[in-house]
Design a protein around this motif. Sequence first.
Motif, mmCIF file in Angstrom:
data_model
loop_
_atom_site.group_PDB
_atom_site.id
_atom_site.type_symbol
_atom_site.label_atom_id
_atom_site.label_comp_id
_atom_site.label_asym_id
_atom_site.label_seq_id
_atom_site.Cartn_x
_atom_site.Cartn_y
_atom_site.Cartn_z
ATOM 1 N N ALA A 330 5.101 -0.560 7.267
ATOM 2 C CA ALA A 330 5.462 0.767 7.761
ATOM 3 C C ALA A 330 5.943 1.670 6.629
ATOM 4 C CB ALA A 330 6.530 0.646 8.843
ATOM 5 N N GLU A 331 6.631 1.097 5.641
ATOM 6 C CA GLU A 331 7.166 1.890 4.535
ATOM 7 C C GLU A 331 6.070 2.407 3.613
ATOM 8 O OE1 GLU A 331 11.425 -0.489 4.250
ATOM 9 O OE2 GLU A 331 9.638 -1.237 3.244
ATOM 10 N N ILE A 332 5.069 1.596 3.343
ATOM 11 C CA ILE A 332 4.078 2.009 2.346
ATOM 12 C C ILE A 332 2.921 2.784 2.956
ATOM 13 C CG2 ILE A 332 4.685 0.058 0.869
ATOM 14 C CD1 ILE A 332 2.079 -1.267 1.687
ATOM 15 N N ARG A 333 2.679 2.647 4.244
ATOM 16 C CA ARG A 333 1.505 3.274 4.854
ATOM 17 C C ARG A 333 1.457 4.796 4.665
ATOM 18 N NH1 ARG A 333 0.175 5.814 9.485
ATOM 19 N NH2 ARG A 333 -2.034 5.710 10.063
ATOM 20 N N PRO A 334 2.578 5.548 4.773
ATOM 21 C CA PRO A 334 2.470 7.008 4.676
ATOM 22 C C PRO A 334 2.121 7.536 3.286
ATOM 23 C CG PRO A 334 4.496 6.350 5.796
ATOM 24 C CD PRO A 334 3.943 5.130 5.153
ATOM 25 N N TYR A 335 2.148 6.702 2.259
ATOM 26 C CA TYR A 335 2.046 7.207 0.897
ATOM 27 C C TYR A 335 0.681 6.846 0.285
ATOM 28 C CZ TYR A 335 6.992 7.818 1.664
ATOM 29 O OH TYR A 335 8.206 8.198 2.198
ATOM 30 N N ALA A 336 -0.027 7.874 -0.157
ATOM 31 C CA ALA A 336 -1.366 7.669 -0.715
ATOM 32 C C ALA A 336 -1.347 6.722 -1.910
ATOM 33 C CB ALA A 336 -1.961 9.022 -1.121
ATOM 34 N N GLU A 337 -0.246 6.719 -2.642
ATOM 35 C CA GLU A 337 -0.145 5.857 -3.824
ATOM 36 C C GLU A 337 -0.252 4.374 -3.468
ATOM 37 O OE1 GLU A 337 2.872 9.267 -4.586
ATOM 38 O OE2 GLU A 337 1.952 8.232 -2.878
ATOM 39 N N PHE A 338 0.005 4.063 -2.202
ATOM 40 C CA PHE A 338 0.045 2.659 -1.797
ATOM 41 C C PHE A 338 -1.165 2.238 -0.964
ATOM 42 C CE2 PHE A 338 4.882 3.129 -2.035
ATOM 43 C CZ PHE A 338 4.944 2.507 -3.274
ATOM 44 N N HIS A 339 -2.236 3.034 -0.935
ATOM 45 C CA HIS A 339 -3.398 2.679 -0.121
ATOM 46 C C HIS A 339 -3.936 1.290 -0.467
ATOM 47 C CE1 HIS A 339 -4.647 6.991 1.279
ATOM 48 N NE2 HIS A 339 -3.481 6.604 1.750
ATOM 49 N N ALA A 340 -4.065 1.006 -1.752
ATOM 50 C CA ALA A 340 -4.635 -0.282 -2.164
ATOM 51 C C ALA A 340 -3.702 -1.428 -1.779
ATOM 52 C CB ALA A 340 -4.897 -0.284 -3.663
ATOM 53 N N LEU A 341 -2.407 -1.245 -1.965
ATOM 54 C CA LEU A 341 -1.443 -2.281 -1.585
ATOM 55 C C LEU A 341 -1.442 -2.493 -0.079
ATOM 56 C CD1 LEU A 341 0.837 -4.252 -2.308
ATOM 57 C CD2 LEU A 341 2.440 -2.325 -2.108
ATOM 58 N N PHE A 342 -1.482 -1.392 0.676
ATOM 59 C CA PHE A 342 -1.512 -1.495 2.136
ATOM 60 C C PHE A 342 -2.747 -2.281 2.583
ATOM 61 C CE2 PHE A 342 -2.764 0.078 6.327
ATOM 62 C CZ PHE A 342 -1.595 -0.080 7.046
ATOM 63 N N ASP A 343 -3.890 -1.985 2.019
ATOM 64 C CA ASP A 343 -5.115 -2.683 2.395
ATOM 65 C C ASP A 343 -5.018 -4.174 2.065
ATOM 66 O OD1 ASP A 343 -6.274 -0.409 3.387
ATOM 67 O OD2 ASP A 343 -7.429 0.034 1.576
ATOM 68 N N LEU A 344 -4.457 -4.505 0.916
ATOM 69 C CA LEU A 344 -4.314 -5.912 0.542
ATOM 70 C C LEU A 344 -3.373 -6.649 1.499
ATOM 71 C CD1 LEU A 344 -4.723 -8.300 -1.396
ATOM 72 C CD2 LEU A 344 -2.854 -7.372 -2.795
ATOM 73 N N LEU A 345 -2.258 -6.022 1.815
ATOM 74 C CA LEU A 345 -1.302 -6.656 2.714
ATOM 75 C C LEU A 345 -1.876 -6.826 4.116
ATOM 76 C CD1 LEU A 345 1.999 -4.816 1.682
ATOM 77 C CD2 LEU A 345 1.330 -7.144 1.085
ATOM 78 N N ARG A 346 -2.521 -5.774 4.609
ATOM 79 C CA ARG A 346 -3.014 -5.802 5.984
ATOM 80 C C ARG A 346 -4.277 -6.643 6.136
ATOM 81 N NH1 ARG A 346 -5.736 -0.668 8.678
ATOM 82 N NH2 ARG A 346 -7.381 -1.511 7.337
ATOM 83 N N ASN A 347 -5.197 -6.536 5.194
ATOM 84 C CA ASN A 347 -6.521 -7.148 5.374
ATOM 85 C C ASN A 347 -6.649 -8.550 4.786
ATOM 86 O OD1 ASN A 347 -7.375 -4.763 6.622
ATOM 87 N ND2 ASN A 347 -7.970 -3.860 4.664
ATOM 88 N N VAL A 348 -5.733 -8.910 3.873
ATOM 89 C CA VAL A 348 -5.816 -10.232 3.244
ATOM 90 C C VAL A 348 -4.599 -11.090 3.594
ATOM 91 C CG1 VAL A 348 -6.027 -11.488 1.055
ATOM 92 C CG2 VAL A 348 -7.209 -9.302 1.361
#
Length: 375
Positions: A330-348
């Motif tokens: 929830a913390e990283i999702r709103p920030y464009a800088e964290f798109h890659a991290l969000f995808d890694l956390l959510r999808n892997v």
Amino acid sequence: MPDNRQLDFERPEDFVMEGVDLRANALEAWANDWLAEAYPDKIPAGHLLTVSGDASFRRYFRLPLMTGSLIAVDAPPAKENSRPFVAIARALRAHGVRVPEVLAADFEQGFMLLEDFGDELLQPALSHETANVLYRRSMEALLHLLACDEVPGHDLPLYDRQRLTDEMRLLRDWFVVGYLGLDLNAEQESVLSNAFAMIADAVTEQPQVFVHRDYHSRNLMRLANGEIGVIDFQDAVTGPVTYDLVSLLRDAYVAWPQESVERWVRKFAAMLRQENRLSHTDDATFMRWFDWMGAQRHLKVVGIFARLSLRDGKQGYLDDIPRVFNYLLAEIRPYAEFHALFDLLRNVLLPAYLAKKPDAADTLGHWLAPQEQPA
């Protein structure tokens, strides 16, 4: 003070021999001897009673007296350094923070006697009816705490970029590799490394203050006079102004609606401004600070909870990972800088975690649905 034989054990199993808790017995004898010499009117009324242990090697006991009680602490010197605890306790009390008074300390043996704050932790007292009042009092106590600019006799370590980064790497080493058994590829490793660097750079730019490092509902107590008592502060550092606020409001052990958290964050920012401790920072910037600091803390905490299970055999902490992982996403999702991290956390990481712990889907399953990325 009596000259007791030092009992310096290396491992928890050394505490007990043939059913006898050697260190607890030595602690009780030391406490009784000290009381007889220093406070002969404080008469023990029984043997030590176990209060709790924690994520370290420290153990806490209650020493009942004819009137009242004290807390006796066993902190094996081979594993725990009690000197920072004593120095920080005295400094915080001087700044108006209600921490237990240290009555006696034997650093060689690793024993302490403390004021007894009772058993009323903040956590079970929190409800939708009490939260506003209890968090206001906790934030008032936090204001006093972060104003502690100096600890005589102890140099507070700096929560610097390297330390912040090393903590975040606990997620990779203990949760991803150790707990999930995943082997990340080079691109995924790069996503983690880049995110860690970005977070560490950003949060070190926040105003630097006294940081408790574990300011949450299990380390805060409701005292008889209504004040908030603060415990477990021995690992304090100098670091980002939002760190303890994240610990308090995005607690690993209790969760609140996002709108409530944001309201409390704005309230604390206003309190800081009123104390002239926050200038030229609007609420949106402070909220961003709070989220990015939360990302650092929760990357670390997921790793720590996995480590406590794998290395120390403390399995109960695994039950708290879903809440912390939910905070992190929830913390990283709103920030464009964290798109890659969000995808890694959510999808892997998330699918691998839910495969290992299916009951966590109650907390985390909604993240598997398609998520619209912020612009």
